[in-house]
Design a protein around this motif. Structure first.
Motif, PDB file in Angstrom:
ATOM      1  N   THR A  83      60.801 -54.603  56.385  1.00 45.99           N
ATOM      2  CA  THR A  83      61.244 -53.483  55.562  1.00 45.99           C
ATOM      3  C   THR A  83      60.454 -52.236  55.948  1.00 45.99           C
ATOM      4  O   THR A  83      59.823 -52.186  56.988  1.00 45.99           O
ATOM      5  N   ASP A  84      60.458 -51.234  55.068  1.00 46.87           N
ATOM      6  CA  ASP A  84      59.756 -49.999  55.370  1.00 46.87           C
ATOM      7  C   ASP A  84      58.246 -50.215  55.282  1.00 46.87           C
ATOM      8  O   ASP A  84      57.765 -51.318  55.048  1.00 46.87           O
ATOM      9  N   GLY A  85      57.492 -49.132  55.460  1.00 48.01           N
ATOM     10  CA  GLY A  85      56.046 -49.248  55.521  1.00 48.01           C
ATOM     11  C   GLY A  85      55.372 -49.558  54.212  1.00 48.01           C
ATOM     12  O   GLY A  85      54.172 -49.811  54.192  1.00 48.01           O
ATOM     13  N   LEU A  86      56.095 -49.548  53.095  1.00 49.62           N
ATOM     14  CA  LEU A  86      55.509 -49.865  51.802  1.00 49.62           C
ATOM     15  C   LEU A  86      55.517 -51.380  51.611  1.00 49.62           C
ATOM     16  O   LEU A  86      56.256 -51.929  50.803  1.00 49.62           O
ATOM     17  N   HIS A  87      54.704 -52.062  52.389  1.00 43.96           N
ATOM     18  CA  HIS A  87      54.709 -53.516  52.422  1.00 43.96           C
ATOM     19  C   HIS A  87      53.889 -54.162  51.310  1.00 43.96           C
ATOM     20  O   HIS A  87      54.143 -55.300  50.942  1.00 43.96           O
ATOM     21  N   VAL A  88      52.875 -53.471  50.801  1.00 43.63           N
ATOM     22  CA  VAL A  88      51.801 -54.140  50.078  1.00 43.63           C
ATOM     23  C   VAL A  88      52.290 -54.920  48.869  1.00 43.63           C
ATOM     24  O   VAL A  88      51.927 -56.095  48.691  1.00 43.63           O
ATOM     25  N   ASP A  89      53.090 -54.319  48.020  1.00 44.73           N
ATOM     26  CA  ASP A  89      53.531 -55.028  46.809  1.00 44.73           C
ATOM     27  C   ASP A  89      54.332 -56.276  47.151  1.00 44.73           C
ATOM     28  O   ASP A  89      54.139 -57.341  46.537  1.00 44.73           O
ATOM     29  N   ASP A  90      55.243 -56.159  48.115  1.00 42.58           N
ATOM     30  CA  ASP A  90      56.012 -57.335  48.530  1.00 42.58           C
ATOM     31  C   ASP A  90      55.105 -58.388  49.151  1.00 42.58           C
ATOM     32  O   ASP A  90      55.266 -59.593  48.911  1.00 42.58           O
ATOM     33  N   LEU A  91      54.158 -57.943  49.954  1.00 42.64           N
ATOM     34  CA  LEU A  91      53.226 -58.877  50.581  1.00 42.64           C
ATOM     35  C   LEU A  91      52.448 -59.680  49.541  1.00 42.64           C
ATOM     36  O   LEU A  91      52.320 -60.899  49.640  1.00 42.64           O
ATOM     37  N   LEU A  92      51.936 -58.987  48.550  1.00 44.93           N
ATOM     38  CA  LEU A  92      51.125 -59.664  47.539  1.00 44.93           C
ATOM     39  C   LEU A  92      51.951 -60.661  46.736  1.00 44.93           C
ATOM     40  O   LEU A  92      51.462 -61.738  46.378  1.00 44.93           O
TER      41      LEU A  92
END
Length: 602
Positions: A83-92
């Motif tokens: 996805t786009d560069g806003l990975h952190v929330d999905d990653l966690l």
């Protein structure tokens, strides 16, 4: 026989369709696609139909996927997050379920953002994130250290020529971008993305600084650093930086660094939108050998890399050449299989991404400080005359200095002097004085008009698939244009325009959206209204017309570098300051006979 892993593809963008899904289909003996996630109904439907994913295996969000995993309605062993560069929330969310992740870069825009992932991973005591840098796992890259060991290394020269999207992904037949998201969703994603980029680049950065940070550093140079790290380790010290042409974003970047053992590194990354093909070459020197590696783009799955080694034996120069048996993307997925099944450590994960983003932030700071500004916001006393000037500039069509606009696109702030930052530039006093003028403004506006839309206002529903990791609203591949291995991304608008033979959209003004206007960078807070008006997009248009043969996407100014406030005759470098706080002493100036001739001088 190795276990077949059930893979969920999160983000059905260009990299997913051009790189990951073809490998997953080809390697049916090791992988099975059991779910696809994309928040755009249109793209979710179209891509699922192309790749044979049933309706019951399609999900709108990561939360929906995790709910299905909990309900045991879908089996997922690992995911690819493109996805786009806003990975952190999905990653966690995924990491809390213990699901291994192959993540498209960038993992985040700031060291603090990436630290959230790295810290959680350390807390669990298990590596769960592997960065998707395919060429780290290329057979030719793996052979480099075998041919020239680290202890014998003298110099590494790594150069990338990055074209627009068409040469990279034209043969992939990627489904169109999403245009079906509500405007409030697009606006919220735009705001979140802008906030992440600002946090990474600094409050004092202009929009062009942020574009350079995302499109040039996090998605271009980051790939080169990853390949270098896989073979010889990370860059231990940054020596010097250059960026050119003047006013062109992302343009060309050159880094000089030093490895732990003292070997020198030169990384050059050029974004050439009209180049006919992608090119990546690594040259390695030792006292006895010369090695050259040619790496194709991961999206060209049928092409193979090569390694050529030249050395002298018994008085005769001998050359040997080998060709890799598999493509880099397939080898990366084999490594990911070993990562999931056996716990084999990846070359790059969350911890390595955190170190890398800190180095790239240092590079950006070096470039910005060389321009007489700082990435840290400084309070300034408001002057009524300045406010009046700003109003006049706005009325004349120029951009005003100030905070972010309502749509998330930041207006360029006034230049500021260094405030104790660790980066300095070496230049004579007279040269430094000349650099503080507003001569840069004409090259900075028209040449970078729409880059803000590709980064700060990235919006898939507006056709923007962002730069490698900045995918905007369609939530698809942040590498629409290129992955971490390919470099910078292009907007879908850009891709369509290049296919039609048009000029680069990121270098034109977009009259339909005021947020995509060219931002005028003022070099001093004392710039007059007439100077600001002269640097407006309208003035740039006139200048471009007067330039005649100059391409529409480049400024008429033919000076060597945007960010080197030096006499045109002096081929100076931007160099980091000494860490002990002493004034930096730059490289010795070249002798007149060694200086390159500057066509701008009579």
């Amino acid at each position: 026989m190795p276990k077949t892993l059930n893979i969920a593809v999160i983000g059905a963008g260009t990299m997913a369709q051009a790189v990951h899904l073809p490998v997953l289909r080809r390697r049916w003996d090791r992988f099975a696609v059991t779910a696809l996630v994309d928040h755009s109904p249109r793209r979710r439907r179209e891509s699922s139909e192309v790749w044979g994913i049933g309706e019951d295996a399609r999900y709108e969000s990561v939360a929906d996927l995790i709910a299905a995993v909990r309900a045991k309605s879908v089996s997922v062993d690992a995911v690819v997050l493109s996805t786009d560069g806003l990975h952190v929330d999905d990653l966690l969310q995924l990491m809390k379920r213990g699901i291994p992740i192959l993540a498209e870069p960038p993992l985040g825009y700031s060291e603090e953002e990436v630290a959230r992932v790295a810290d959680f991973e350390r807390m669990t005591g298990r590596r769960l994130v592997m960065m998707a840098y395919p060429q780290q796992y290329d057979d030719s890259v793996s052979r480099m250290a075998e041919q020239i060991a680290t202890k014998d290394l003298r110099m590494v020269d790594h150069e990338v020529l990055m074209p627009a999207s068409q040469p990279l992904f034209g043969g992939a037949h990627v489904t169109t971008s999403s245009y079906d998201l509500p405007s409030e969703v697009r606006a919220q994603r735009r705001t979140n993305l802008q906030a992440a980029v600002v946090a990474g680049s600094g409050d004092g950065a202009t929009q062009r600084d942020r574009d350079l940070y995302v499109k040039g550093l996090l998605t271009g140079v980051a790939h080169q650093l990853a390949v270098l790290e896989a073979v010889y380790g990370p860059v231990a010290r940054l020596v010097a930086v250059r960026h050119w042409p003047k006013g062109v974003i992302p343009g060309s970047l050159e880094l000089l660094g030093e490895l732990e053992g003292g070997a020198q590194v030169r990384l050059v990354w050029h974004y050439l939108p009209f180049a006919p093909e992608y090119s990546e070459t690594i040259e390695v020197l030792s006292a006895r050998r010369r090695m050259q590696v040619e790496l194709p783009a991961p999206s060209h799955g049928d092409r193979r890399s090569t390694v050529s080694l030249r050395e002298k034996k018994a008085g005769v120069v001998q050359e040997t050449s080998t060709t890799a048996a598999k493509g880099s993307a397939e080898l990366m997925w084999e490594a990911f299989h070993a990562f999931v099944e056996k716990g084999t450590l990846p070359y790059s994960g969350a911890a390595e991404a955190q170190t890398q983003v800190a180095l790239l932030r240092e590079v950006l700071s070096t470039i910005v400080v060389a321009d007489g500004r700082s990435l840290e916001a400084e309070p300034t006393d408001e002057d009524p005359s300045d406010e009046e000037t700003a109003s006049e500039d706005s009325a004349d069509g120029g951009s005003t200095d100030g905070p972010d606009t309502t749509d998330g696109t930041a207006a360029d702030g006034p230049g500021s002097t260094p405030d104790g930052s660790s980066m300095m530039v070496t230049a004579p006093a007279a040269v430094a004085t000349a650099a503080g003028g507003s001569d840069e403004a004409p090259g900075g506006s028209g040449a970078t008009a729409d880059v803000a839309g590709a980064v700060a206002a990235s919006d898939g529903s507006d056709g923007v698939d962002g730069v490698d990791g900045v995918d905007g609203v369609d939530g698809t591949d942040g590498t629409d244009g290129a992955d971490g291995a390919d470099g910078t991304g292009m907007t879908d608008d850009a891709e369509q325009s290049h296919r039609a033979g048009a000029a680069e959209p990121s270098h034109r003004a977009d009259d339909a959206d005021p947020s995509h206007r060219a931002d005028v960078v003022a070099d001093t807070t004392a710039a007059s209204a007439s100077e600001a008006t002269a640097a407006s997009p309208a003035a740039d248009t006139t200048a471009a017309a007067d330039a005649g043969a100059q391409p529409a996407h480049e400024p008429a100014d033919d000076s060597e570098s945007k960010l080197l406030p030096a006499d045109p005759v002096v081929n100076a470098w931007v160099v980091p300051a000494r860490q002990n706080g002493d004034t930096t002493e730059g490289s010795d100036p070249e002798t007149p006979g060694d200086r390159p001739e500057d066509p701008s001088r009579p």
